[in-house]
Motif scaffolding. Structure first.
Motif, PDB file in Angstrom:
ATOM      1  N   ILE A   4      40.743  52.269 -12.021  1.00  0.00           N
ATOM      2  CA  ILE A   4      40.525  53.666 -12.390  1.00  0.00           C
ATOM      3  C   ILE A   4      39.066  53.780 -12.814  1.00  0.00           C
ATOM      4  O   ILE A   4      38.636  53.065 -13.721  1.00  0.00           O
ATOM      5  CB  ILE A   4      41.453  54.054 -13.563  1.00  0.00           C
ATOM      6  CG1 ILE A   4      42.926  53.849 -13.164  1.00  0.00           C
ATOM      7  CG2 ILE A   4      41.200  55.494 -14.014  1.00  0.00           C
ATOM      8  CD1 ILE A   4      43.916  54.038 -14.306  1.00  0.00           C
ATOM      9  N   LEU A  17      41.613  64.817 -19.072  1.00  0.00           N
ATOM     10  CA  LEU A  17      41.139  63.432 -18.914  1.00  0.00           C
ATOM     11  C   LEU A  17      39.620  63.467 -18.862  1.00  0.00           C
ATOM     12  O   LEU A  17      39.040  64.273 -18.125  1.00  0.00           O
ATOM     13  CB  LEU A  17      41.694  62.789 -17.631  1.00  0.00           C
ATOM     14  CG  LEU A  17      43.204  62.563 -17.561  1.00  0.00           C
ATOM     15  CD1 LEU A  17      43.588  61.978 -16.195  1.00  0.00           C
ATOM     16  CD2 LEU A  17      43.698  61.650 -18.685  1.00  0.00           C
ATOM     17  N   CYS A  20      37.713  58.644 -17.632  1.00  0.00           N
ATOM     18  CA  CYS A  20      38.563  57.480 -17.929  1.00  0.00           C
ATOM     19  C   CYS A  20      38.306  56.352 -16.945  1.00  0.00           C
ATOM     20  O   CYS A  20      38.199  56.583 -15.735  1.00  0.00           O
ATOM     21  CB  CYS A  20      40.041  57.863 -17.848  1.00  0.00           C
ATOM     22  SG  CYS A  20      40.538  58.976 -19.158  1.00  0.00           S
ATOM     23  N   LYS A  40      48.004  60.288 -21.763  1.00  0.00           N
ATOM     24  CA  LYS A  40      48.572  59.030 -21.239  1.00  0.00           C
ATOM     25  C   LYS A  40      49.420  59.266 -19.995  1.00  0.00           C
ATOM     26  O   LYS A  40      49.262  58.602 -18.977  1.00  0.00           O
ATOM     27  CB  LYS A  40      49.435  58.346 -22.314  1.00  0.00           C
ATOM     28  CG  LYS A  40      48.743  58.155 -23.644  1.00  0.00           C
ATOM     29  CD  LYS A  40      49.651  57.490 -24.668  1.00  0.00           C
ATOM     30  CE  LYS A  40      50.875  58.311 -25.050  1.00  0.00           C
ATOM     31  NZ  LYS A  40      50.587  59.542 -25.799  1.00  0.00           N
ATOM     32  N   LEU A  43      47.375  60.435 -17.024  1.00  0.00           N
ATOM     33  CA  LEU A  43      46.601  59.353 -16.402  1.00  0.00           C
ATOM     34  C   LEU A  43      47.485  58.495 -15.498  1.00  0.00           C
ATOM     35  O   LEU A  43      47.144  58.201 -14.349  1.00  0.00           O
ATOM     36  CB  LEU A  43      45.943  58.476 -17.487  1.00  0.00           C
ATOM     37  CG  LEU A  43      45.076  57.342 -16.949  1.00  0.00           C
ATOM     38  CD1 LEU A  43      43.847  57.876 -16.224  1.00  0.00           C
ATOM     39  CD2 LEU A  43      44.649  56.386 -18.067  1.00  0.00           C
ATOM     40  N   CYS A  46      48.401  60.123 -12.335  1.00  0.00           N
ATOM     41  CA  CYS A  46      47.293  60.159 -11.368  1.00  0.00           C
ATOM     42  C   CYS A  46      47.290  58.891 -10.508  1.00  0.00           C
ATOM     43  O   CYS A  46      46.893  58.923  -9.343  1.00  0.00           O
ATOM     44  CB  CYS A  46      45.950  60.275 -12.088  1.00  0.00           C
ATOM     45  SG  CYS A  46      45.615  61.912 -12.774  1.00  0.00           S
ATOM     46  N   PHE A  53      43.647  64.587  -9.565  1.00  0.00           N
ATOM     47  CA  PHE A  53      42.586  64.562 -10.580  1.00  0.00           C
ATOM     48  C   PHE A  53      41.346  65.219 -10.009  1.00  0.00           C
ATOM     49  O   PHE A  53      41.208  65.375  -8.791  1.00  0.00           O
ATOM     50  CB  PHE A  53      42.321  63.138 -11.093  1.00  0.00           C
ATOM     51  CG  PHE A  53      42.233  62.080 -10.036  1.00  0.00           C
ATOM     52  CD1 PHE A  53      43.381  61.492  -9.518  1.00  0.00           C
ATOM     53  CD2 PHE A  53      40.997  61.650  -9.566  1.00  0.00           C
ATOM     54  CE1 PHE A  53      43.309  60.503  -8.537  1.00  0.00           C
ATOM     55  CE2 PHE A  53      40.913  60.666  -8.592  1.00  0.00           C
ATOM     56  CZ  PHE A  53      42.068  60.100  -8.080  1.00  0.00           C
ATOM     57  N   MET A 209      44.217  55.871 -26.003  1.00  0.00           N
ATOM     58  CA  MET A 209      43.665  57.173 -25.589  1.00  0.00           C
ATOM     59  C   MET A 209      43.703  58.172 -26.731  1.00  0.00           C
ATOM     60  O   MET A 209      44.613  58.159 -27.553  1.00  0.00           O
ATOM     61  CB  MET A 209      44.456  57.740 -24.408  1.00  0.00           C
ATOM     62  CG  MET A 209      44.316  56.925 -23.146  1.00  0.00           C
ATOM     63  SD  MET A 209      45.072  57.734 -21.728  1.00  0.00           S
ATOM     64  CE  MET A 209      43.873  59.049 -21.405  1.00  0.00           C
TER      65      MET A 209
END
Ligand code: ADP
Ligand code: ADP
Length: 227
Positions: A4, A17, A20, A40, A43, A46, A53, A209
């Motif tokens: 990521i 986000l 990240c 969380k 993410l 994604c 995203f 996070m």
């Protein structure tokens, strides 16, 4: 296995986000924690393309999730996901739940899919419940079925989104036991959870996070060190 990089996402004017970045190597377990609403779940969704995203790149086994040319259903078949609320089909028996995607997505014969399903039910200790409906099982049993269903697709990695948060306390252990066993067998896993005992036992790193940002990404021993 999972990379990521610089991922940002907006819902309208709200940024959920913020830049990240993290990674999960093959055979590693990475735990993602942080306050409610910190991003969380977004993410992790994604990673298998359940949520689009806005910026950045995510690759799974070298396949770019955000690339319009990527066949997302095909990718999702190989990136197993286990949700907080099981998401089993209520009108189908347990073994039918396990067989469906094997037949539809992987093209296995119904017999082959059912046999694989039964073998996995055996593994999570639920073989005797194969012909029941999800509603006849406890929450802990349903979540173990959901894990077996993800495994039936021969996933290259597994994503978990708060897999024990909806369970009664006495059922959390039976689900974590299955997850620990998978981790020890070398399954690559990215796990959103508040279960820090699980993190200590099997995680390589813990990602923390807050407000859409990864504010800490540390080896598990370091994460639990007193400041
Ligand atoms: P967590 O999993 O850490 O609790 P989420 O990823 O569920 O956090 O949510 C992060 C933020 O994104 C929250 O502020 C939430 O309200 C917001 N959010 C999630 N889904 C949507 C959506 N579909 N539309 C708008 N905002 C959303
Ligand atoms: P979970 O935490 O089990 O993943 P949530 O209860 O956070 O699920 O969210 C359920 C659904 O509602 C998700 O699809 C999420 O994207 C959406 N959602 C969450 N927060 C918001 C929000 N503020 N506005 C619109 N949709 C949201």
């Amino acid at each position: 296995m999972i990379k990521i990089q610089n991922v940002s996402k907006w819902y309208g004017h709200t940024q959920v986000l913020k830049d990240c970045g993290t990674h999960v190597a093959k055979g590693e377990v990475v735990v993602v924690c942080g306050p409610s609403g910190s991003g969380k779940s977004t993410l992790i969704k994604c990673v298998n393309g359940l949520e689009p995203f806005t910026q950045g790149t995510i690759t799974v086994d070298g396949i770019s999730v955000g690339d319009p040319k990527t066949d997302l259903p095909k990718l999702r078949a190989r990136v197993g996901m286990v949700f907080q609320h099981f998401e089993l089909f209520p009108h189908m028996s347990v073994v039918q739940n396990l067989a469906l995607a094997q037949v539809k997505v992987l093209g296995r014969s119904p017999d082959e899919a059912a046999a694989r399903g039964i073998a996995l039910l055996d593994r999570v200790g639920l073989r005797a419940h194969a012909s029941k409906f999800p509603g006849q099982l406890s929450g802990g049993q349903q979540q173990r079925v959901a894990i077996a269903r993800a495994l039936a697709m021969d996933p290259i990695c597994l994503l978990f989104d708060e897999p024990t948060s909806a369970l009664d306390p006495e059922m959390i252990g039976e689900v974590l036991d299955v997850m620990v066993e998978l981790a020890q067998e070398g399954m690559t896993m990215m796990v959103v959870t508040h279960e820090m005992g699980f993190a200590r036992k099997v995680a390589k790193r813990v990602v923390f996070m807050d407000h859409g940002e990864i504010v800490e990404d540390a080896p598990v021993a370091q994460f639990f060190e007193a400041p």
